[in-house]
Design a protein around this motif. Structure first.
Motif, mmCIF file in Angstrom:
data_model
loop_
_atom_site.group_PDB
_atom_site.id
_atom_site.type_symbol
_atom_site.label_atom_id
_atom_site.label_comp_id
_atom_site.label_asym_id
_atom_site.label_seq_id
_atom_site.Cartn_x
_atom_site.Cartn_y
_atom_site.Cartn_z
ATOM 1 N N ARG A 570 0.848 -1.179 0.000
ATOM 2 C CA ARG A 570 0.000 0.000 0.000
ATOM 3 C C ARG A 570 0.885 1.231 0.000
ATOM 4 N N ILE A 571 0.466 2.266 -0.695
ATOM 5 C CA ILE A 571 1.214 3.525 -0.733
ATOM 6 C C ILE A 571 0.308 4.625 -0.215
ATOM 7 N N LEU A 572 0.841 5.428 0.723
ATOM 8 C CA LEU A 572 0.107 6.558 1.271
ATOM 9 C C LEU A 572 0.717 7.844 0.730
ATOM 10 N N VAL A 573 -0.126 8.740 0.266
ATOM 11 C CA VAL A 573 0.328 10.058 -0.186
ATOM 12 C C VAL A 573 -0.122 11.067 0.862
ATOM 13 N N MET A 574 0.845 11.687 1.546
ATOM 14 C CA MET A 574 0.514 12.626 2.614
ATOM 15 C C MET A 574 0.612 14.067 2.119
ATOM 16 N N SER A 575 -0.287 14.883 2.659
ATOM 17 C CA SER A 575 -0.291 16.305 2.331
ATOM 18 C C SER A 575 -0.857 17.074 3.517
ATOM 19 N N LYS A 576 -0.082 18.008 4.030
ATOM 20 C CA LYS A 576 -0.503 18.865 5.152
ATOM 21 C C LYS A 576 -0.978 18.051 6.353
#
Length: 603
Positions: A570-576
């Motif tokens: 699984r890949i998580l894309v984080m932002s703020k």
């Protein structure tokens, strides 16, 4: 994390010392606090005081013996050679006694002083090691190094110089005054008139000496800081041909320090010579007044001789005590600064006992971030109400722009910081309820810039933990592909590395850090930008090792290079501080969102 625990054991025994102040010390002065450490050595200090008294009396009785030889033998015309021989023997015995007890006094005081300073230095380093990461965010490494080195050295000088001077010179002054009054009250009273003059001179010079001393220390610090800055950035200096300009700047700072040093020396010489002049005037006055009394047969010549000798000795301890004023001030400031460090308490503390049912050996590795919020500074949130569950054995990739909260997420899992809201759990247990030593044994962390210590490659892989065999280290290095690099070195696995592993490339240092992980077998593996500085060939070695190491182990990979995490579950894309996207590589590419843009830009 087991590597951190190994370093912990190698560098310092973390058990609380019996004499260490456990609570914030309440003191009126820094030296009242120091009494906590002096109290266990009171017997030794008592012996030092006794030895000092014997040594001083042995010195001061020598002029008195000469007075007896002059008045009772030579002046009266007695040809008592046997008496003179006895006086000579007594004089020699006093000299030998003075030498012996001065030697014993100095050695015992230094032994006690070094024991106290060594204990404080050890406890200070131990206390700093127990601080939370937030403490190191506030404190610069330079300040902490100063506390451990310079401040403890100032404390060392207190025992070496100030305390010895107070013992020896203070007692010398008192005993000289007693002996002068015993010899002749009138001459002694004349000499005491000098005390107010001496005090005025000492006070006048004290302020000036403090200013010159501080100026010299400040300019020295600036010059050392300039040198350190240039050494750290020497490649930049040479690349832009700044050698001549930096040399000129250094010469300016060196010149200012030279001037301050000359001023300090000039002040000390002027102060010392002033006392010498005052001493000579006093001797001249005593010689005139005493000689007049001798001529009028109101005073024995031997008494005058002894008196002049004591006057000479009277000014030396005053001069020494006054010159120790700067050292005393430095020690006072140093003790206060050391106790400021001791006063600090870690934000992250161990629970009083491990949670019931906690079994470190049977950890499955299920990680849960339950609605967590975190901020380094109030009102500046880094992570906002994040909800994430990672199943045992799952490999998670985390990507995002700088400041998105990726590394903060890892810091919370390792419990370098505590969350303000929510909870971080491993196998359903809040990490705040898990002892830090246990938590750090089950989490292995590989960072972007791996730190190597001064020592052999073997020691750097096993982090000075002798329970790890040489064979295990070699097997781990072979597993990650580091053996090829290591065998090319002059002494192979016994090659001594300098600080930070200079001489090895970033990739080679990273391979050694991967070997550490394999040696200590953590249940959870974290790679924080671990492949950011690797070339393509080394990255492939790391990729191969990563797939093998992460098998049946919960793995979190923070990466700039998307190739590192394309095979993640699984890949998580984080932002703020939030999870903006989530899915496999193929799912995120197909979604055409932020991850897809990052992937296209990385081609």
């Amino acid at each position: 994390m087991r590597p951190a625990q190994a370093i912990h054991n190698w560098q310092m025994d973390q058990k609380t010392e019996p004499n260490m102040p456990e609570q914030k010390p309440q003191y009126v002065s820094a030296f009242r606090t120091l009494l906590r450490y002096i109290r266990p050595h009171l017997v030794s200090f008592g012996l030092v005081f006794l030895f000092t008294v014997i040594a001083i009396l042995s010195d001061l009785l020598q002029p008195y013996l000469m007075k007896i030889a002059i008045d009772d033998n030579l002046i009266v015309g007695h040809n008592d050679y046997r008496g003179l021989l006895l006086i000579c023997a007594a004089y020699f015995a006093l000299s030998a006694t003075s030498f012996l007890f001065t030697y014993l006094q100095n050695n015992l005081l230094q032994r006690v002083g070094q024991s106290i300073v060594g204990l404080i230095r050890k406890q200070l380093f131990s206390h700093i090691l127990r601080q939370s990461m937030r403490y190191f965010d506030r404190m610069s490494s330079g300040s902490l190094i100063t506390h451990i080195s310079s401040d403890t050295e100032a404390l060392n000088q207190f025992f070496n110089q100030v305390l010895l001077s107070l013992f020896r010179d203070g007692l010398t002054l008192i005993l000289i005054v007693v002996l002068m009054f015993h010899l002749n009250v009138q001459l002694a009273l004349y000499c005491l008139v000098l005390l107010p003059i001496i005090m005025i001179i000492a006070i006048a010079f004290r302020s000036f000496m403090r200013t010159t001393y501080q100026l010299a220390r400040t300019r020295l610090s600036r010059m050392v800081a300039f040198v350190a800055e240039n050494l750290a950035g020497m490649n930049l200096v040479q690349a832009f041909h700044q050698q001549r300009q930096q040399e000129q700047h250094f010469n300016e700072r060196n010149g200012l320090y030279f001037q301050a040093n000359i001023r300090e020396i000039r002040t000390n010489v002027l102060f010392g010579r002033t006392f010498d002049v005052l001493s000579n005037l006093s001797i001249a006055f005593v010689t005139w007044a005493g000689g007049k009394a001798v001529l009028n047969e109101n005073l024995e010549f031997g008494v005058l001789y002894a008196f002049i000798t004591y006057i000479r000795q009277f000014f030396q301890p005053i001069n020494t005590i006054t010159q120790q004023w700067n050292t005393l001030q430095s020690a006072t400031v140093a003790i206060s600064r050391i106790w400021t460090v001791f006063d600090s308490e870690p934000d992250v503390r161990d629970p009083k006992k491990a949670p019931s049912g906690w079994d470190e050996e049977n950890i499955r590795g299920r990680i849960e971030f339950d609605r967590i919020s975190f901020a380094y500074e109030p009102d500046v949130p880094v992570i906002r109400h994040l909800q994430l569950t990672i199943e045992p054995g799952e490999m998670i990739g985390v990507v995002g722009t700088t400041g998105a909260g990726k590394s903060s997420l890892i810091s919370l899992l390792c419990r370098f910081y505590d969350v303000q809201e929510g909870a971080v759990r491993i196998d359903g247990v809040d990490v705040r309820h898990i002892p830090q030593a246990s938590l750090h044994r089950i989490i292995g962390l590989v960072q972007q810039d791996p730190y190597l210590y001064s020592g052999s490659i073997i020691d750097n892989v096993r982090l000075f933990d002798d329970s790890v065999s040489r064979e295990e280290v070699i097997a781990a290095c072979e597993f990650v592909g580091a053996s090829t690099v290591i065998q090319k070195l002059a002494n192979g696995y016994d090659t001594k590395l300098s600080e930070r592993g200079s001489g090895l490339s970033s990739g080679e240092r990273q391979l050694i850090s991967f070997a550490r992980i394999i040696v200590f077998k953590p249940k959870v593996l974290i790679l924080d930008e671990a492949s950011a500085n690797l070339d393509s060939q080394t990255e492939q070695l790391i990729q191969n090792a990563l797939h093998a190491v992460s098998r049946n182990r919960t793995t979190i990979v923070i990466a700039h290079r998307l190739s590192t995490i394309q095979q993640a579950d699984r890949i998580l894309v984080m932002s703020k501080g939030e999870i903006a996207e989530e899915g496999t590589h193929e799912q995120l590419i197909e979604a055409g969102g932020h991850y897809s843009q990052l992937y296209e830009n990385s081609k």
